[in-house]
Design a protein around this motif. Sequence first.
Motif, PDB file in Angstrom:
ATOM      1  N   GLN A   1       1.121  -1.027   0.211  1.00 35.96           N
ATOM      2  CA  GLN A   1      -0.088   0.626  -0.217  1.00 35.96           C
ATOM      3  C   GLN A   1       1.082   1.069  -0.297  1.00 35.96           C
ATOM      4  O   GLN A   1       0.827   2.252  -0.863  1.00 35.96           O
ATOM      5  N   LEU A   2       2.157   1.251   0.901  1.00 31.78           N
ATOM      6  CA  LEU A   2       3.093   2.096   0.561  1.00 31.78           C
ATOM      7  C   LEU A   2       3.340   2.366  -0.472  1.00 31.78           C
ATOM      8  O   LEU A   2       3.546   4.052  -1.050  1.00 31.78           O
ATOM      9  N   LEU A   3       3.686   1.159  -0.915  1.00 35.06           N
ATOM     10  CA  LEU A   3       4.280   1.872  -2.222  1.00 35.06           C
ATOM     11  C   LEU A   3       3.152   1.859  -3.174  1.00 35.06           C
ATOM     12  O   LEU A   3       3.874   3.260  -4.237  1.00 35.06           O
ATOM     13  N   ALA A   4       2.543   1.420  -3.619  1.00 38.36           N
ATOM     14  CA  ALA A   4       1.285   2.477  -4.471  1.00 38.36           C
ATOM     15  C   ALA A   4       1.218   3.429  -4.465  1.00 38.36           C
ATOM     16  O   ALA A   4       0.883   4.524  -4.855  1.00 38.36           O
ATOM     17  N   VAL A   5       1.235   4.293  -2.904  1.00 36.68           N
ATOM     18  CA  VAL A   5       1.007   5.502  -3.158  1.00 36.68           C
ATOM     19  C   VAL A   5       1.969   6.269  -3.357  1.00 36.68           C
ATOM     20  O   VAL A   5       2.280   7.731  -4.415  1.00 36.68           O
ATOM     21  N   ALA A   6       3.061   6.171  -3.242  1.00 34.33           N
ATOM     22  CA  ALA A   6       4.855   6.571  -2.970  1.00 34.33           C
ATOM     23  C   ALA A   6       4.719   6.417  -4.937  1.00 34.33           C
ATOM     24  O   ALA A   6       5.324   7.206  -5.355  1.00 34.33           O
ATOM     25  N   ARG A   7       4.383   5.605  -5.355  1.00 33.38           N
ATOM     26  CA  ARG A   7       4.211   5.418  -6.979  1.00 33.38           C
ATOM     27  C   ARG A   7       3.548   6.540  -7.661  1.00 33.38           C
ATOM     28  O   ARG A   7       3.866   7.147  -8.339  1.00 33.38           O
ATOM     29  N   ARG A   8       2.090   6.423  -7.650  1.00 36.03           N
ATOM     30  CA  ARG A   8       0.645   7.623  -7.101  1.00 36.03           C
ATOM     31  C   ARG A   8       2.179   8.588  -7.098  1.00 36.03           C
ATOM     32  O   ARG A   8       1.456   9.748  -8.378  1.00 36.03           O
ATOM     33  N   ALA A   9       2.057   9.434  -5.822  1.00 38.93           N
ATOM     34  CA  ALA A   9       2.863  10.515  -5.716  1.00 38.93           C
ATOM     35  C   ALA A   9       4.277  11.078  -7.223  1.00 38.93           C
ATOM     36  O   ALA A   9       4.088  12.255  -7.301  1.00 38.93           O
ATOM     37  N   GLU A  10       4.660  10.191  -7.160  1.00 39.69           N
ATOM     38  CA  GLU A  10       5.962  10.424  -8.476  1.00 39.69           C
ATOM     39  C   GLU A  10       4.750  10.601  -9.645  1.00 39.69           C
ATOM     40  O   GLU A  10       5.968  11.558 -10.219  1.00 39.69           O
ATOM     41  N   GLU A  11       4.192   9.442  -9.874  1.00 40.89           N
ATOM     42  CA  GLU A  11       3.722   9.910 -11.476  1.00 40.89           C
ATOM     43  C   GLU A  11       3.148  10.758 -11.480  1.00 40.89           C
ATOM     44  O   GLU A  11       2.922  11.634 -12.269  1.00 40.89           O
ATOM     45  N   THR A  12       3.125  11.413 -10.532  1.00 35.81           N
ATOM     46  CA  THR A  12       1.438  12.845 -10.345  1.00 35.81           C
ATOM     47  C   THR A  12       2.402  14.245  -9.911  1.00 35.81           C
ATOM     48  O   THR A  12       1.854  15.027 -10.214  1.00 35.81           O
ATOM     49  N   GLY A  13       3.769  14.075  -9.674  1.00 32.92           N
ATOM     50  CA  GLY A  13       5.403  15.371  -9.946  1.00 32.92           C
ATOM     51  C   GLY A  13       5.408  15.436  -8.262  1.00 32.92           C
ATOM     52  O   GLY A  13       5.206  16.638  -8.501  1.00 32.92           O
TER      53      GLY A  13
ATOM     54  N   ASP B   1      -7.099   8.566  -5.839  1.00 29.07           N
ATOM     55  CA  ASP B   1      -7.817  10.310  -6.255  1.00 29.07           C
ATOM     56  C   ASP B   1      -7.408  11.588  -5.481  1.00 29.07           C
ATOM     57  O   ASP B   1      -7.507  12.307  -6.379  1.00 29.07           O
ATOM     58  N   HIS B   2      -7.502  11.193  -4.721  1.00 28.43           N
ATOM     59  CA  HIS B   2      -6.917  12.138  -3.598  1.00 28.43           C
ATOM     60  C   HIS B   2      -5.580  13.121  -4.046  1.00 28.43           C
ATOM     61  O   HIS B   2      -6.112  14.159  -4.364  1.00 28.43           O
ATOM     62  N   LEU B   3      -4.225  12.359  -4.494  1.00 27.70           N
ATOM     63  CA  LEU B   3      -3.636  13.084  -4.660  1.00 27.70           C
ATOM     64  C   LEU B   3      -3.745  13.707  -5.952  1.00 27.70           C
ATOM     65  O   LEU B   3      -2.994  14.357  -6.876  1.00 27.70           O
ATOM     66  N   GLU B   4      -4.046  12.562  -6.287  1.00 28.29           N
ATOM     67  CA  GLU B   4      -4.267  13.446  -8.319  1.00 28.29           C
ATOM     68  C   GLU B   4      -5.272  14.344  -8.587  1.00 28.29           C
ATOM     69  O   GLU B   4      -4.704  15.376  -9.531  1.00 28.29           O
ATOM     70  N   LEU B   5      -6.207  14.580  -7.502  1.00 31.61           N
ATOM     71  CA  LEU B   5      -7.131  16.159  -7.946  1.00 31.61           C
ATOM     72  C   LEU B   5      -5.940  17.115  -6.828  1.00 31.61           C
ATOM     73  O   LEU B   5      -5.850  18.001  -7.840  1.00 31.61           O
ATOM     74  N   VAL B   6      -5.044  16.902  -5.798  1.00 28.82           N
ATOM     75  CA  VAL B   6      -4.297  17.994  -5.302  1.00 28.82           C
ATOM     76  C   VAL B   6      -3.370  18.208  -6.205  1.00 28.82           C
ATOM     77  O   VAL B   6      -3.051  19.615  -7.163  1.00 28.82           O
ATOM     78  N   ALA B   7      -2.693  17.742  -7.403  1.00 29.16           N
ATOM     79  CA  ALA B   7      -1.956  17.468  -8.058  1.00 29.16           C
ATOM     80  C   ALA B   7      -2.229  18.209  -9.366  1.00 29.16           C
ATOM     81  O   ALA B   7      -1.664  18.804  -9.950  1.00 29.16           O
ATOM     82  N   ALA B   8      -3.368  17.930 -10.258  1.00 24.43           N
ATOM     83  CA  ALA B   8      -3.925  18.703 -10.812  1.00 24.43           C
ATOM     84  C   ALA B   8      -4.427  20.066 -10.631  1.00 24.43           C
ATOM     85  O   ALA B   8      -4.019  20.885 -11.502  1.00 24.43           O
ATOM     86  N   GLU B   9      -5.344  19.922  -9.466  1.00 24.93           N
ATOM     87  CA  GLU B   9      -5.922  21.308  -9.616  1.00 24.93           C
ATOM     88  C   GLU B   9      -5.207  22.259  -8.124  1.00 24.93           C
ATOM     89  O   GLU B   9      -5.234  23.275  -7.788  1.00 24.93           O
ATOM     90  N   VAL B  10      -4.338  22.080  -7.540  1.00 28.09           N
ATOM     91  CA  VAL B  10      -3.485  22.839  -5.597  1.00 28.09           C
ATOM     92  C   VAL B  10      -2.034  22.621  -6.740  1.00 28.09           C
ATOM     93  O   VAL B  10      -1.705  24.349  -6.769  1.00 28.09           O
TER      94      VAL B  10
END
Length: 309
Positions: free
Chosen positions: A17-29, A296-305
């Motif tokens: 689960q931590l890896l999934a969050v880290a990879r999504r954080a990496e992918e989204t900038g 999706d929370h990370l996706e939203l912040v990366a896109a709109e914040v």
Amino acid sequence: MELRIFTEPQQGAGYDQLLAVARRAEETGFAAFFRSDHYLKMGSVSGDPGPTDAWTTLAGLARDTTRIRLGTLMSAATFRLPGPLAITVAQVDQMSGGRVELGIGTGWYAEEHAAYGIPFPPLGERFDRLEEQLAIITGLWSTPAGTTFDFPGTYYPVSDSPALPKPVQRPRPPILLGGMGPKRTPRLAARYADEFNLPFASLDDTTAQFRRVRDACAEIGRDPSTMVWSNALVLCCGRDDAEVARRAEAIGREPAELRANGAAGTPAEVVETLGRYAEAGAGRVYLQVLDLADLDHLELVAAEVMPRL
């Protein structure tokens, strides 16, 4: 302002689960993925599947990610001896290609020490030990190759150390210190910290503590601009009030309380909050993500914040 993701795995998270969050954080900038260093849950959550070791996790992430920086907020000095910790951090730095940062503090959570048989001395001694640890870790990393390091410590005497291995980053991986202590904390930060971090502090407290650390820098002739200034804030962002409320409920918090004390609300509200911390001197914010399944929370912040900072 730079945004980083900060997680609390002791509340219930395994490596995948931590890896999934880290990879999504990496992918989204996002610039970095940090985790707490605790061995016991807090509050009423179950804590399943049990604690994970911070530096074991970061070693895995060092090989399973490629760009994002990795670190701890904060490793407890009570958990590890300074020499082995210097070796561990240097090795993970090598494994990551130079992406590791060491956040370290005195340790504060007495119950986790009792739960796992870790000595927990009084606060004054914990500060003394932290100061020796900082001197030893930085000394080992900065000792020229082919020479040895000695330190006549009260708690951690070191003699004739080869001071190996060396980290990839030179002169060393960044060291983060933090907290609201009014005297020793600012002095240690001025001497050793590459970054000073305040977790979950109000704007007034942030302004006051940043000032104390700047004053401590002035006392030793250090330019405060050589230090990064940061905050950590709970994240709860939604496209509208309903989504904010849903995310607040998922972490057992109230939207109004989160808006008052965290980075919460619509993207525009979060941008406004982060702007106020920037005005107080912060150049970096660690967004504490408590629902690790909500990528999706990370996706939203990366896109709109993120683009509006």
